[in-house]
Design a protein around this motif. Structure first.
Motif, short mmCIF file in Angstrom:
data_model
loop_
_atom_site.label_atom_id
_atom_site.label_comp_id
_atom_site.label_asym_id
_atom_site.label_seq_id
_atom_site.Cartn_x
_atom_site.Cartn_y
_atom_site.Cartn_z
N ALA A 165 -26.58 -15.81 17.81
CA ALA A 165 -26.50 -16.71 18.97
C ALA A 165 -27.79 -16.67 19.78
O ALA A 165 -28.26 -17.69 20.29
N ALA A 166 -28.38 -15.46 19.89
CA ALA A 166 -29.64 -15.34 20.62
C ALA A 166 -30.74 -16.14 19.93
O ALA A 166 -31.58 -16.77 20.58
N GLY A 167 -30.72 -16.11 18.57
CA GLY A 167 -31.71 -16.90 17.84
C GLY A 167 -31.56 -18.38 18.12
O GLY A 167 -32.54 -19.10 18.33
N GLU A 168 -30.31 -18.85 18.14
CA GLU A 168 -30.07 -20.26 18.44
C GLU A 168 -30.53 -20.60 19.86
O GLU A 168 -31.14 -21.65 20.09
N ARG A 169 -30.21 -19.70 20.80
CA ARG A 169 -30.64 -19.96 22.18
C ARG A 169 -32.15 -19.98 22.29
O ARG A 169 -32.71 -20.82 23.02
N GLN A 170 -32.81 -19.10 21.56
CA GLN A 170 -34.27 -19.06 21.65
C GLN A 170 -34.89 -20.29 21.02
O GLN A 170 -35.86 -20.85 21.55
N ALA A 192 -33.45 -23.14 20.89
CA ALA A 192 -33.20 -24.21 21.87
C ALA A 192 -34.21 -24.14 23.01
O ALA A 192 -34.67 -25.16 23.51
N ALA A 193 -34.56 -22.91 23.41
CA ALA A 193 -35.55 -22.76 24.49
C ALA A 193 -36.91 -23.29 24.05
O ALA A 193 -37.64 -23.89 24.86
N VAL A 194 -37.25 -23.10 22.77
CA VAL A 194 -38.52 -23.65 22.26
C VAL A 194 -38.49 -25.18 22.36
O VAL A 194 -39.44 -25.80 22.84
N GLY A 195 -37.37 -25.76 21.90
CA GLY A 195 -37.26 -27.21 21.96
C GLY A 195 -37.32 -27.73 23.39
O GLY A 195 -37.98 -28.74 23.67
N GLU A 196 -36.65 -27.05 24.30
CA GLU A 196 -36.67 -27.48 25.70
C GLU A 196 -38.07 -27.39 26.29
O GLU A 196 -38.49 -28.27 27.06
N ALA A 197 -38.80 -26.33 25.93
CA ALA A 197 -40.17 -26.19 26.44
C ALA A 197 -41.06 -27.31 25.91
O ALA A 197 -41.88 -27.87 26.64
N ALA A 204 -41.96 -18.80 23.61
CA ALA A 204 -40.59 -18.86 23.13
C ALA A 204 -40.53 -18.88 21.61
O ALA A 204 -39.65 -18.27 20.99
N LEU A 205 -41.48 -19.56 20.97
CA LEU A 205 -41.49 -19.60 19.51
C LEU A 205 -41.84 -18.23 18.93
O LEU A 205 -41.28 -17.83 17.89
N PRO A 229 -40.04 -24.13 11.09
CA PRO A 229 -41.15 -24.99 10.63
C PRO A 229 -41.25 -26.30 11.41
O PRO A 229 -42.35 -26.73 11.76
N ALA A 230 -40.10 -26.91 11.67
CA ALA A 230 -40.14 -28.18 12.42
C ALA A 230 -40.64 -27.95 13.83
O ALA A 230 -41.42 -28.75 14.37
N LEU A 231 -40.22 -26.86 14.46
CA LEU A 231 -40.69 -26.56 15.82
C LEU A 231 -42.18 -26.24 15.82
O LEU A 231 -42.90 -26.61 16.76
N GLU A 232 -42.64 -25.55 14.77
CA GLU A 232 -44.08 -25.28 14.68
C GLU A 232 -44.87 -26.58 14.57
O GLU A 232 -45.93 -26.72 15.18
N GLN A 233 -44.33 -27.53 13.77
CA GLN A 233 -45.00 -28.82 13.64
C GLN A 233 -45.03 -29.56 14.98
O GLN A 233 -46.06 -30.13 15.37
N ARG A 234 -43.90 -29.54 15.69
CA ARG A 234 -43.85 -30.21 17.00
C ARG A 234 -44.82 -29.55 17.98
O ARG A 234 -45.50 -30.24 18.75
N LEU A 235 -44.87 -28.22 17.94
CA LEU A 235 -45.75 -27.50 18.85
C LEU A 235 -47.22 -27.80 18.53
O LEU A 235 -48.05 -27.94 19.43
#
Length: 505
Positions: free
Chosen positions: A172-177, A179-184, A196-197, A211-217
């Motif tokens: 759950a903490a991983g999911e929250r984290q 989500a925090a990356v996406g929110e940031a 956060a990432l 990987p998708a969050l890294e691409q967005r970042l």
């Protein structure tokens, strides 16, 4: 990476010495004499091991006021007391060693869980829960150092329970984290998204969303730049540039909700602007009777705002104006054709007007008028073009009637006046006989088609209406002859001979 504060201190391991063996029974009679001294030495060594040696290896005495005494259930008691500390015994030492081992067993479990959580960066994301567990572990260390092994075990157990709860919360903490990356990222907070990432990678480096969050970042700096450019363009009124910038940003990061929302808003505003411009352009063209340009503008507006009542109404207004304009043009054209005495063209114009609107009065009246004049014009012009037909009395009579109609027209135009004058002259000439002289041999039967049968004669004079005549001569045993006789009102024709002279063999 673990912080120095996150690592609990380990107590020094300690084990009690084994209890001394029970005193051996006296040797049986007959034993060697040296046996008794040896048994005495062994007994003395056992007493030293049990009573003297533990005092040299046991930990320092408990804090002042603390007494380690067994409980009624034969468990050593811990805590402060004003009574004197009882003298150690092998049984108490064994109990103390047992409690120490139990505390260390819990501690080992605690350390294993702590090391696992440290590998997942729990100190950075578990917050107060992790700090509370570490505080409980430190309390256990303090109790252990003071030989309060029961309290130490309980403290370690409390810390273990808290850390296990944190470990159970890892998914759950991983999911929250994540989500925090996406929110940031969605908030355009580049540094916060990077931090956060990093934590999300510690919690679960194999998470599928990373990987998708890294691409967005990676795209976020350019996305932020495009958003700023779009805001500046919109502020200056350049909605086209703002839409283009946001469209590029949306292509770089399709999952960015703020970009999508801004793109939708700016696109809608730009479409509204284009719609209003198209409508204004269409009405300007409509006012100028430029119906093609008006239709193109209104259709463009309808495409920009599907189902628009304004565009639909404008197109309907255009249709009415266009029809009215076409009817007006057809009315003018018909009137002009009438004035020019082009009656068949006038008929066409009025028929086209009635095809647009069968209730138009000018077209109905104009068509009836133009059709009558067109028929009269055709009849008169046919006489003018074929004056020879007036030699026929019936044709001449019909021509006279047409001439009367022509003369009855009010305000005749130049064409009609010319036709009337020409036909009047032609009829006068056609009705004035011309004397024609015919010669024959007295043996040939002479016939003028559709005029008279003359029979046999040597010479004959007769009055004929101007025109073209066909004269036939026939005689038995001879070939017939045909002679064309042209009678002109302006000049008497030369004598004509009609005689059959070629025998038939």
């Amino acid at each position: 990476m673990k912080s120095p504060q996150a690592q609990p201190l380990e107590p020094t391991p300690f084990e009690l010495a084994p209890p001394s063996p029970a005193a051996e029974p006296p040797p049986p009679a007959g034993a060697p004499r040296w046996l008794w001294p040896a048994l005495g030495a062994l007994l003395l060594a056992a007493l030293l091991v049990v009573f003297w040696l533990p005092q040299r290896v046991t930990p320092p005495e408990a804090e002042p006021g603390t007494v380690a005494t067994p409980s009624p259930a034969h468990t050593p008691a811990q805590g402060g007391s004003s009574q004197a500390v009882e003298e150690d015994s092998p049984w108490a030492d064994a109990q103390t060693a047992k409690l120490r081992r139990e505390a260390r067993e819990v501690l080992e479990q605690l350390l294993a869980v702590q090391f696992e959580l440290d590998e997942h960066g729990a100190e950075q994301w578990a917050g107060e829960a992790y700090s509370s567990a570490i505080a409980a572990a430190r309390q256990g260390d303090e109790d252990y150092r003071e030989n309060r092994f029961v309290a130490a075990r309980e403290a370690y157990a409390s810390a273990l329970q808290q850390l296990e709860a944190i470990r159970a919360d890892l998914p759950a903490a991983g999911e929250r984290q994540l989500a925090a990356v996406g929110e940031a990222i969605d908030s355009n907070a580049l540094d916060a998204a990077r931090s956060a990432l990093d934590i999300a990678r510690l919690i679960d480096p194999d998470a599928g969303a990373i990987p998708a969050l890294e691409q967005r970042l990676q795209q976020l700096p350019r996305v932020n730049e495009l958003q700023e450019g779009a805001a500046a363009a919109e502020a200056s009124g350049d909605l086209a540039a703002a839409e283009a910038a946001l469209a590029e940003a949306a292509q770089l990061d399709p999952a960015h909700p703020r970009v999508q929302a801004q793109l939708q808003r700016v696109t809608a505003a730009y479409r509204d602007l284009q719609f209003n411009q198209a409508m204004s352009e269409g009405y300007r063209a409509l006012d100028s009777a430029d119906y093609s340009a008006a239709r193109a503008a209104f259709q463009r507006a309808a495409g920009l705002r599907e189902g628009s009542d304004e565009a639909t109404s404008a197109l309907a207004e255009l249709a009415v104006a266009e029809q009215s304009g076409r009817l007006g043009r057809l009315k003018s054209r018909g009137a002009q054709q009438e004035q020019d005495e082009h009656w068949s063209d006038a008929v066409t114009a009025y028929e086209q007007a009635l095809a647009l609107d069968a209730s138009v009065v000018f077209a109905r009246e104009g068509l009836a008028r133009a059709q009558r004049r067109a028929a009269l014009d055709k009849g008169l012009q046919d006489i003018v073009d074929n004056p020879g037909r007036l030699s026929d009395v019936a044709v001449a009579e019909a021509a006279g009637k047409l001439l009367a109609q022509g003369r009855g027209i009010d305000n005749p135009g130049p064409r009609l006046r010319g036709q009337v004058e020409t036909i009047d002259t032609l009829l006068r000439k056609a009705n004035t006989p011309v004397t024609v002289t015919l010669h024959s041999d007295g043996q040939t039967e002479v016939l003028i088609y559709r005029t008279a049968r003359l029979g046999r004669f040597q010479q004959r004079q007769l009055d004929l209406r101007p025109g073209s005549y066909t004269v036939r001569g026939s005689r038995v045993g001879y070939r017939d002859v045909l002679v064309t006789l042209e009678v002109s009102a302006d000049q008497a024709p030369a004598p004509v001979t009609v005689a059959c002279s070629e025998r038939i063999l």
